[in-house]
Design an enzyme around this catalytic site. Structure first.
Site, PDB file in Angstrom:
ATOM      1  N   HIS A  41       0.801  -1.228   0.000  1.00 51.41           N
ATOM      2  CA  HIS A  41       0.000   0.000   0.000  1.00 51.41           C
ATOM      3  C   HIS A  41       0.834   1.279   0.000  1.00 51.41           C
ATOM      4  O   HIS A  41       0.281   2.361  -0.050  1.00 51.41           O
ATOM      5  CB  HIS A  41      -0.939   0.033   1.203  1.00 51.41           C
ATOM      6  CG  HIS A  41      -0.225   0.304   2.496  1.00 51.41           C
ATOM      7  ND1 HIS A  41       0.458  -0.664   3.175  1.00 51.41           N
ATOM      8  CD2 HIS A  41      -0.061   1.452   3.209  1.00 51.41           C
ATOM      9  CE1 HIS A  41       0.996  -0.149   4.267  1.00 51.41           C
ATOM     10  NE2 HIS A  41       0.708   1.128   4.318  1.00 51.41           N
TER      11      HIS A  41
HETATM   12  C1  UD1 Z   1      -2.047   5.707   5.387  1.00 52.71           C
HETATM   13  C2  UD1 Z   1      -0.752   6.273   5.972  1.00 52.71           C
HETATM   14  C3  UD1 Z   1       0.330   5.201   5.917  1.00 52.71           C
HETATM   15  C4  UD1 Z   1      -0.143   3.942   6.613  1.00 52.71           C
HETATM   16  C5  UD1 Z   1      -1.464   3.483   6.025  1.00 52.71           C
HETATM   17  C6  UD1 Z   1      -2.006   2.317   6.797  1.00 52.71           C
HETATM   18  C7  UD1 Z   1      -0.252   8.658   5.662  1.00 52.71           C
HETATM   19  C8  UD1 Z   1       0.505   9.650   4.872  1.00 52.71           C
HETATM   20  N1  UD1 Z   1      -0.270   7.408   5.176  1.00 52.71           N
HETATM   21  O1  UD1 Z   1      -1.797   5.387   4.029  1.00 52.71           O
HETATM   22  O2  UD1 Z   1       1.490   5.684   6.590  1.00 52.71           O
HETATM   23  O3  UD1 Z   1       0.836   2.945   6.441  1.00 52.71           O
HETATM   24  O4  UD1 Z   1      -2.425   4.545   6.124  1.00 52.71           O
HETATM   25  O5  UD1 Z   1      -2.899   1.570   6.040  1.00 52.71           O
HETATM   26  O6  UD1 Z   1      -0.812   8.990   6.670  1.00 52.71           O
HETATM   27  N2  UD1 Z   1      -9.127   4.585   1.154  1.00 52.71           N
HETATM   28  C9  UD1 Z   1     -10.370   4.000   1.183  1.00 52.71           C
HETATM   29  N3  UD1 Z   1     -10.921   3.721   2.397  1.00 52.71           N
HETATM   30  C10 UD1 Z   1     -10.309   4.013   3.557  1.00 52.71           C
HETATM   31  C11 UD1 Z   1      -9.065   4.607   3.524  1.00 52.71           C
HETATM   32  C12 UD1 Z   1      -8.461   4.883   2.309  1.00 52.71           C
HETATM   33  O7  UD1 Z   1     -10.970   3.723   0.152  1.00 52.71           O
HETATM   34  O8  UD1 Z   1     -10.877   3.728   4.628  1.00 52.71           O
HETATM   35  C13 UD1 Z   1      -8.472   4.840  -0.154  1.00 52.71           C
HETATM   36  C14 UD1 Z   1      -8.784   6.210  -0.729  1.00 52.71           C
HETATM   37  O9  UD1 Z   1      -8.862   6.082  -2.111  1.00 52.71           O
HETATM   38  C15 UD1 Z   1      -7.545   7.016  -0.353  1.00 52.71           C
HETATM   39  C16 UD1 Z   1      -6.434   5.977  -0.401  1.00 52.71           C
HETATM   40  O10 UD1 Z   1      -7.049   4.768   0.030  1.00 52.71           O
HETATM   41  O11 UD1 Z   1      -7.320   8.079  -1.229  1.00 52.71           O
HETATM   42  C17 UD1 Z   1      -5.255   6.298   0.489  1.00 52.71           C
HETATM   43  O12 UD1 Z   1      -5.651   6.550   1.840  1.00 52.71           O
HETATM   44  P1  UD1 Z   1      -4.739   7.453   2.816  1.00 52.71           P
HETATM   45  O13 UD1 Z   1      -5.285   7.423   4.193  1.00 52.71           O
HETATM   46  O14 UD1 Z   1      -4.491   8.787   2.199  1.00 52.71           O
HETATM   47  O15 UD1 Z   1      -3.361   6.738   2.773  1.00 52.71           O
HETATM   48  P2  UD1 Z   1      -2.992   5.216   3.015  1.00 52.71           P
HETATM   49  O16 UD1 Z   1      -2.373   4.687   1.759  1.00 52.71           O
HETATM   50  O17 UD1 Z   1      -4.137   4.500   3.595  1.00 52.71           O
HETATM   51  N1  UDP Z   2      -3.929  -5.861   8.682  1.00 58.21           N
HETATM   52  C1  UDP Z   2      -5.225  -6.354   8.835  1.00 58.21           C
HETATM   53  N2  UDP Z   2      -5.864  -6.785   7.700  1.00 58.21           N
HETATM   54  C2  UDP Z   2      -5.305  -6.751   6.468  1.00 58.21           C
HETATM   55  C3  UDP Z   2      -3.992  -6.255   6.336  1.00 58.21           C
HETATM   56  C4  UDP Z   2      -3.317  -5.803   7.461  1.00 58.21           C
HETATM   57  O1  UDP Z   2      -5.742  -6.413   9.935  1.00 58.21           O
HETATM   58  O2  UDP Z   2      -5.955  -7.154   5.503  1.00 58.21           O
HETATM   59  C5  UDP Z   2      -3.230  -5.352   9.887  1.00 58.21           C
HETATM   60  C6  UDP Z   2      -1.905  -6.027  10.176  1.00 58.21           C
HETATM   61  O3  UDP Z   2      -2.100  -7.134  11.026  1.00 58.21           O
HETATM   62  C7  UDP Z   2      -1.109  -4.916  10.846  1.00 58.21           C
HETATM   63  C8  UDP Z   2      -1.696  -3.638  10.274  1.00 58.21           C
HETATM   64  O4  UDP Z   2      -2.916  -4.007   9.655  1.00 58.21           O
HETATM   65  O5  UDP Z   2      -1.338  -4.906  12.259  1.00 58.21           O
HETATM   66  C9  UDP Z   2      -0.752  -3.043   9.279  1.00 58.21           C
HETATM   67  O6  UDP Z   2      -1.383  -1.996   8.636  1.00 58.21           O
HETATM   68  P1  UDP Z   2      -0.877  -1.378   7.273  1.00 58.21           P
HETATM   69  O7  UDP Z   2      -0.043  -2.356   6.561  1.00 58.21           O
HETATM   70  O8  UDP Z   2      -2.076  -0.837   6.588  1.00 58.21           O
HETATM   71  O9  UDP Z   2      -0.030  -0.115   7.748  1.00 58.21           O
HETATM   72  P2  UDP Z   2       1.474   0.088   8.251  1.00 58.21           P
HETATM   73  O10 UDP Z   2       1.747  -0.850   9.357  1.00 58.21           O
HETATM   74  O11 UDP Z   2       2.364  -0.096   7.070  1.00 58.21           O
HETATM   75  O12 UDP Z   2       1.489   1.508   8.677  1.00 58.21           O
END
Ligand code: UD1
Ligand code: UDP
Length: 387
Positions: A235
């Site tokens: 992601h």
């Molecule tokens: C964010 C964090 C990242 C973290 C990740 C965990 C920042 C800069 N990034 O990245 O550090 O590792 O969360 O998963 O804070 N979207 C949905 N539904 C949701 C959330 C997101 O559809 O509930 C989609 C939207 O299209 C959105 C995209 O995902 O534009 C990215 O979401 P965003 O929260 O901006 O960043 P993440 O990639 O989730």
């Molecule tokens: N995770 C989850 N379901 C999924 C993928 C990840 O519950 O389908 C959990 C995983 O166990 C971990 C956390 O989400 O605790 C990691 O989140 P993510 O990879 O989105 O973010 P990051 O840790 O890179 O910030």
């Protein structure tokens, strides 16, 4: 910067006026994304157990059911007291809106400490808003940063900027390991503000692994046999938003499937799902599924032959669960996983990914967990509330 520099001297003077020596009686716990809900859950549990007053601010950075509510349900967490419903935005819009929302709440609720976790925009905004918030124009609100001191040394990652700023604004820095502590000391943060506590992810895994065995049928539902599949998560903005990089990663993963005959089970983050569709990429060997709840994901993770990921949390959890990991990134802020032999940082070149997978598949799974004893949540609350 050198520790004796005039800037740091002034910093020390400023921090003299903070309420270092009093027990905290009211916390604001800020969360907004999937990993923050999971990693803050042990702190919420600890506050409940010890009778410490707290309230939860959800920023709404994540909002889809499977990125948000499922974790409150499965982890039996109280509904947030406030939800800012910020949603997906550009970095600046998201950060700015969260700051404005949090400031309003802090000025009315007047907590002594605000706790933020990790490195998201939610963390940056929470720390920035609190750093300028003086209750009644006099008492500052102290910031506690959970998972402080992680560094990838790559400032092109939004997360690296967020964690550096949050660390330098915080009064309490809860470093998961001594490596993280060293980074903070090296950056001139006064050692008395740093506490090496372990990582709350160990608590979350320990608190939920047994429950997940009982409650989750994910393997049988997907027709999987333990050790006979590969787990994929992706992601990171820098990986999935760039067509050439994402294409190369998918190519590398497809080659591993062809070589091993093992299916690639891929719970797809919504960001990645959107980008795969918009780049019209073809995938071979993948079983794409919706993001899973924590209990399902723990089962899938603990029985995988190998995990291939760009997630921070998955690097930690596979290390804790003794599952080998290949990290599809150019750097990591979790070098402890590499040092103990649980993880290889492969980069994004298809041949490098397949080579790293070969090496990790051949390694014995005998490393020790470097992230603590599973009592980090209690330890942090004890430090703050003197319970
Ligand atoms: C964010 C964090 C990242 C973290 C990740 C965990 C920042 C800069 N990034 O990245 O550090 O590792 O969360 O998963 O804070 N979207 C949905 N539904 C949701 C959330 C997101 O559809 O509930 C989609 C939207 O299209 C959105 C995209 O995902 O534009 C990215 O979401 P965003 O929260 O901006 O960043 P993440 O990639 O989730
Ligand atoms: N995770 C989850 N379901 C999924 C993928 C990840 O519950 O389908 C959990 C995983 O166990 C971990 C956390 O989400 O605790 C990691 O989140 P993510 O990879 O989105 O973010 P990051 O840790 O890179 O910030």
């Amino acid at each position: 910067m050198h520790r004796d520099s005039p800037v740091l001297e002034n910093c020390h003077k400023y921090f003299k006026y903070l309420p270092f020596d009093t027990a905290v009686t009211m916390f604001a716990i800020v969360l907004g994304t999937r990993p923050e809900i999971i990693k803050m859950s042990p702190l919420i549990r600890s506050c409940q157990k010890k009778g410490v007053d707290f309230f939860v601010i959800h920023t709404g950075q994540h909002y889809s059911y499977e990125m948000d509510r499922v974790f409150f349900e499965e982890l039996d967490l109280p509904a947030p007291d406030f939800n800012l419903d910020v949603g997906s935005k550009t970095h600046a819009e998201q950060t700015g809106q969260i700051m404005a929302g949090i400031e309003k709440i802090l000025l009315t609720e007047k907590p002594e400490v605000i706790l933020v976790q990790g490195d998201t925009n939610t963390v940056l905004a929470g720390a920035l808003a609190a750093s300028k918030c003086y209750v009644h124009g006099s008492r500052p609100i102290s910031i506690g940063h959970v998972e402080a001191g992680l560094r990838s040394f790559d400032r092109s990652m939004p997360e690296e900027v967020n964690r550096i700023v949050a660390d330098h604004l915080s009064r309490y820095l809860f470093a998961p390991t001594e490596t993280a502590q060293k980074h903070l000391v090296h950056e001139g943060i006064p050692p008395e503000k740093i506490f090496v506590t372990g990582n709350t992810i160990v608590d979350a895994v320990r608190q939920n692994l047994e429950l997940s065995k009982k409650r989750s049928d994910v393997l049988s539902n997907l027709g999987l046999v333990p050790d006979e599949y590969l787990l994929v998560t992706l992601h990171r903005q820098e990986n999935v938003d760039v067509k050439k990089r994402l294409q190369g990663i998918i190519e590398g993963l497809g080659r591993i499937h062809e070589k091993t005959g093992l299916p690639l089970i891929f719970p797809v983050h919504p960001r990645t799902e959107k980008m795969i569709a918009s780049f019209r990429l073809q995938l071979r060997g993948f079983n794409l599924i919706k993001p899973l709840g924590f209990l399902e994901f723990l089962q899938l993770e603990s029985h995988a032959r190998l995990a291939l990921t760009d997630s921070g949390g998955v690097q930690e959890e596979t290390c804790i669960l003794n599952v080998p990991c290949v990290t599809i990134r150019d750097s990591t802020e979790r070098p402890e996983t590499v040092d103990v032999g649980a993880n290889i940082i492969a980069g994004v070149d298809p041949s490098a990914i397949t080579d790293a997978a070969d090496r990790m598949l051949a390694r014995p799974r005998s490393w020790k967990n470097p992230f603590g004893d599973g009592n980090t949540g209690d330890r942090i609350i004890d430090i703050l509330a003197r319970t």
